[in-house]
Motif scaffolding. Structure first.
Motif, PDB file in Angstrom:
ATOM      1  N   UNK A 104       2.260   8.070 -30.997  1.00 41.64           N
ATOM      2  CA  UNK A 104       1.379   7.060 -30.395  1.00 41.64           C
ATOM      3  C   UNK A 104       1.257   7.238 -28.883  1.00 41.64           C
ATOM      4  N   UNK A 105       2.293   7.761 -28.266  1.00 44.26           N
ATOM      5  CA  UNK A 105       2.315   7.881 -26.811  1.00 44.26           C
ATOM      6  C   UNK A 105       1.462   9.028 -26.297  1.00 44.26           C
ATOM      7  N   UNK A 106       1.427  10.128 -27.024  1.00 44.35           N
ATOM      8  CA  UNK A 106       0.660  11.292 -26.570  1.00 44.35           C
ATOM      9  C   UNK A 106      -0.817  10.920 -26.513  1.00 44.35           C
ATOM     10  N   UNK A 107      -1.421  11.108 -25.346  1.00 43.81           N
ATOM     11  CA  UNK A 107      -2.823  10.759 -25.121  1.00 43.81           C
ATOM     12  C   UNK A 107      -3.016   9.371 -24.524  1.00 43.81           C
ATOM     13  N   UNK A 108      -1.963   8.578 -24.450  1.00 40.07           N
ATOM     14  CA  UNK A 108      -2.048   7.216 -23.912  1.00 40.07           C
ATOM     15  C   UNK A 108      -2.005   7.259 -22.393  1.00 40.07           C
ATOM     16  N   UNK A 109      -2.876   6.493 -21.762  1.00 39.60           N
ATOM     17  CA  UNK A 109      -2.850   6.373 -20.312  1.00 39.60           C
ATOM     18  C   UNK A 109      -1.886   5.260 -19.912  1.00 39.60           C
ATOM     19  N   UNK A 110      -1.115   5.503 -18.839  1.00 36.06           N
ATOM     20  CA  UNK A 110      -0.105   4.567 -18.373  1.00 36.06           C
ATOM     21  C   UNK A 110      -0.210   4.421 -16.860  1.00 36.06           C
ATOM     22  N   UNK A 111       0.317   3.313 -16.353  1.00 35.48           N
ATOM     23  CA  UNK A 111       0.398   3.078 -14.916  1.00 35.48           C
ATOM     24  C   UNK A 111       1.821   3.388 -14.474  1.00 35.48           C
ATOM     25  N   UNK A 112       1.972   4.209 -13.432  1.00 37.47           N
ATOM     26  CA  UNK A 112       3.308   4.615 -12.997  1.00 37.47           C
ATOM     27  C   UNK A 112       3.393   4.672 -11.477  1.00 37.47           C
ATOM     28  N   UNK A 113       4.604   4.492 -10.975  1.00 39.25           N
ATOM     29  CA  UNK A 113       4.886   4.701  -9.554  1.00 39.25           C
ATOM     30  C   UNK A 113       5.184   6.187  -9.396  1.00 39.25           C
ATOM     31  N   UNK A 114       4.407   6.861  -8.534  1.00 34.60           N
ATOM     32  CA  UNK A 114       4.545   8.311  -8.405  1.00 34.60           C
ATOM     33  C   UNK A 114       5.206   8.745  -7.100  1.00 34.60           C
ATOM     34  N   UNK A 115       5.571   7.806  -6.232  1.00 31.36           N
ATOM     35  CA  UNK A 115       6.170   8.233  -4.964  1.00 31.36           C
ATOM     36  C   UNK A 115       7.600   7.736  -4.754  1.00 31.36           C
ATOM     37  N   UNK A 116       8.312   7.428  -5.843  1.00 30.79           N
ATOM     38  CA  UNK A 116       9.758   7.228  -5.747  1.00 30.79           C
ATOM     39  C   UNK A 116      10.416   8.603  -5.695  1.00 30.79           C
ATOM     40  N   UNK A 119      -4.569   0.866 -18.692  1.00 30.54           N
ATOM     41  CA  UNK A 119      -5.931   0.415 -18.393  1.00 30.54           C
ATOM     42  C   UNK A 119      -6.670   0.034 -19.679  1.00 30.54           C
ATOM     43  N   UNK A 120      -7.626  -0.883 -19.560  1.00 28.30           N
ATOM     44  CA  UNK A 120      -8.445  -1.287 -20.709  1.00 28.30           C
ATOM     45  C   UNK A 120      -9.487  -0.237 -21.081  1.00 28.30           C
ATOM     46  N   UNK A 121      -9.876   0.601 -20.104  1.00 29.83           N
ATOM     47  CA  UNK A 121     -10.863   1.648 -20.329  1.00 29.83           C
ATOM     48  C   UNK A 121     -10.323   2.941 -19.724  1.00 29.83           C
ATOM     49  N   UNK A 122     -10.708   4.097 -20.272  1.00 28.48           N
ATOM     50  CA  UNK A 122     -10.234   5.370 -19.710  1.00 28.48           C
ATOM     51  C   UNK A 122     -10.652   5.526 -18.249  1.00 28.48           C
ATOM     52  N   UNK A 123      -9.743   6.049 -17.445  1.00 26.72           N
ATOM     53  CA  UNK A 123     -10.029   6.361 -16.043  1.00 26.72           C
ATOM     54  C   UNK A 123      -9.470   7.748 -15.746  1.00 26.72           C
ATOM     55  N   UNK A 124      -9.953   8.412 -14.691  1.00 23.00           N
ATOM     56  CA  UNK A 124      -9.436   9.737 -14.387  1.00 23.00           C
ATOM     57  C   UNK A 124      -7.946   9.703 -14.048  1.00 23.00           C
ATOM     58  N   UNK A 125      -7.218  10.724 -14.522  1.00 23.35           N
ATOM     59  CA  UNK A 125      -5.809  10.840 -14.171  1.00 23.35           C
ATOM     60  C   UNK A 125      -5.656  10.912 -12.658  1.00 23.35           C
ATOM     61  N   UNK A 126      -4.663  10.199 -12.138  1.00 20.99           N
ATOM     62  CA  UNK A 126      -4.407  10.168 -10.706  1.00 20.99           C
ATOM     63  C   UNK A 126      -5.039   8.988  -9.992  1.00 20.99           C
ATOM     64  N   UNK A 127      -5.899   8.229 -10.686  1.00 21.58           N
ATOM     65  CA  UNK A 127      -6.551   7.076 -10.069  1.00 21.58           C
ATOM     66  C   UNK A 127      -5.482   6.087  -9.611  1.00 21.58           C
ATOM     67  N   UNK A 128      -5.621   5.618  -8.363  1.00 24.70           N
ATOM     68  CA  UNK A 128      -4.668   4.654  -7.816  1.00 24.70           C
ATOM     69  C   UNK A 128      -5.072   3.241  -8.152  1.00 24.70           C
ATOM     70  N   UNK A 129      -4.073   2.391  -8.341  1.00 20.49           N
ATOM     71  CA  UNK A 129      -4.299   0.964  -8.528  1.00 20.49           C
ATOM     72  C   UNK A 129      -4.980   0.426  -7.278  1.00 20.49           C
ATOM     73  N   UNK A 136       0.810  -1.222   0.000  1.00 23.17           N
ATOM     74  CA  UNK A 136       0.000   0.000   0.000  1.00 23.17           C
ATOM     75  C   UNK A 136       0.842   1.270   0.000  1.00 23.17           C
ATOM     76  N   UNK A 137       2.099   1.167   0.380  1.00 25.02           N
ATOM     77  CA  UNK A 137       2.971   2.342   0.385  1.00 25.02           C
ATOM     78  C   UNK A 137       3.393   2.746  -1.028  1.00 25.02           C
ATOM     79  N   UNK A 138       3.305   1.838  -1.982  1.00 17.53           N
ATOM     80  CA  UNK A 138       3.679   2.144  -3.361  1.00 17.53           C
ATOM     81  C   UNK A 138       2.485   2.805  -4.039  1.00 17.53           C
ATOM     82  N   UNK A 139       2.669   4.041  -4.488  1.00 19.58           N
ATOM     83  CA  UNK A 139       1.601   4.751  -5.194  1.00 19.58           C
ATOM     84  C   UNK A 139       1.676   4.426  -6.673  1.00 19.58           C
ATOM     85  N   UNK A 140       0.807   3.541  -7.126  1.00 18.59           N
ATOM     86  CA  UNK A 140       0.669   3.208  -8.545  1.00 18.59           C
ATOM     87  C   UNK A 140      -0.558   3.950  -9.052  1.00 18.59           C
ATOM     88  N   UNK A 141      -0.332   4.901  -9.942  1.00 21.61           N
ATOM     89  CA  UNK A 141      -1.415   5.762 -10.428  1.00 21.61           C
ATOM     90  C   UNK A 141      -1.458   5.781 -11.946  1.00 21.61           C
TER      91      UNK A 141
END
Length: 110
Positions: free
Chosen positions: A58-70, A99-109, A8-13
């Protein structure tokens, strides 16, 4: 094994790539990305070795999952502020975790 509390300490957003540039100074082919994680986290920069499977356009506009608290990490002349996640294909290229479907930016895993 790690505990649930450790995980839970890892912020995956989820964030949306808003800019992708070549990173010619990188040791291995890479892009410099700017990713929007919404109002709570803001825009963060990342270096990503994903040039084999993705073009900058291709990357611009693509949603990705990232660790934001390193903590920020210096990569040559570039300061990376988050870690965009991916997995290796059988050929060794990196494919992004998205994600398979669009989700709001900042959404946590969850």
């Amino acid at each position: 094994m790690i505990s649930w509390n450790d995980f839970e300490q890892v912020e995956l957003r989820i964030g949306t790539v808003i800019e992708a540039e070549d990173f010619p100074e990188a040791r291995r082919p890479a892009y410099k990305l700017k990713v929007d994680f919404g109002p709570e986290v803001g825009v963060r920069k990342s270096s990503a070795q994903i040039t084999h499977l993705y073009t900058r356009d291709e990357l611009v506009g693509k949603q990705v999952l990232a660790v934001t608290n390193f903590p920020p990490k210096q990569i040559g002349p570039f300061m990376s502020e988050c870690l965009v996640t991916g997995v290796h294909t059988e050929q060794g290229s990196v494919t992004l975790v998205t994600p398979d479907a669009p989700v709001p930016n900042g959404t946590r895993l969850c």
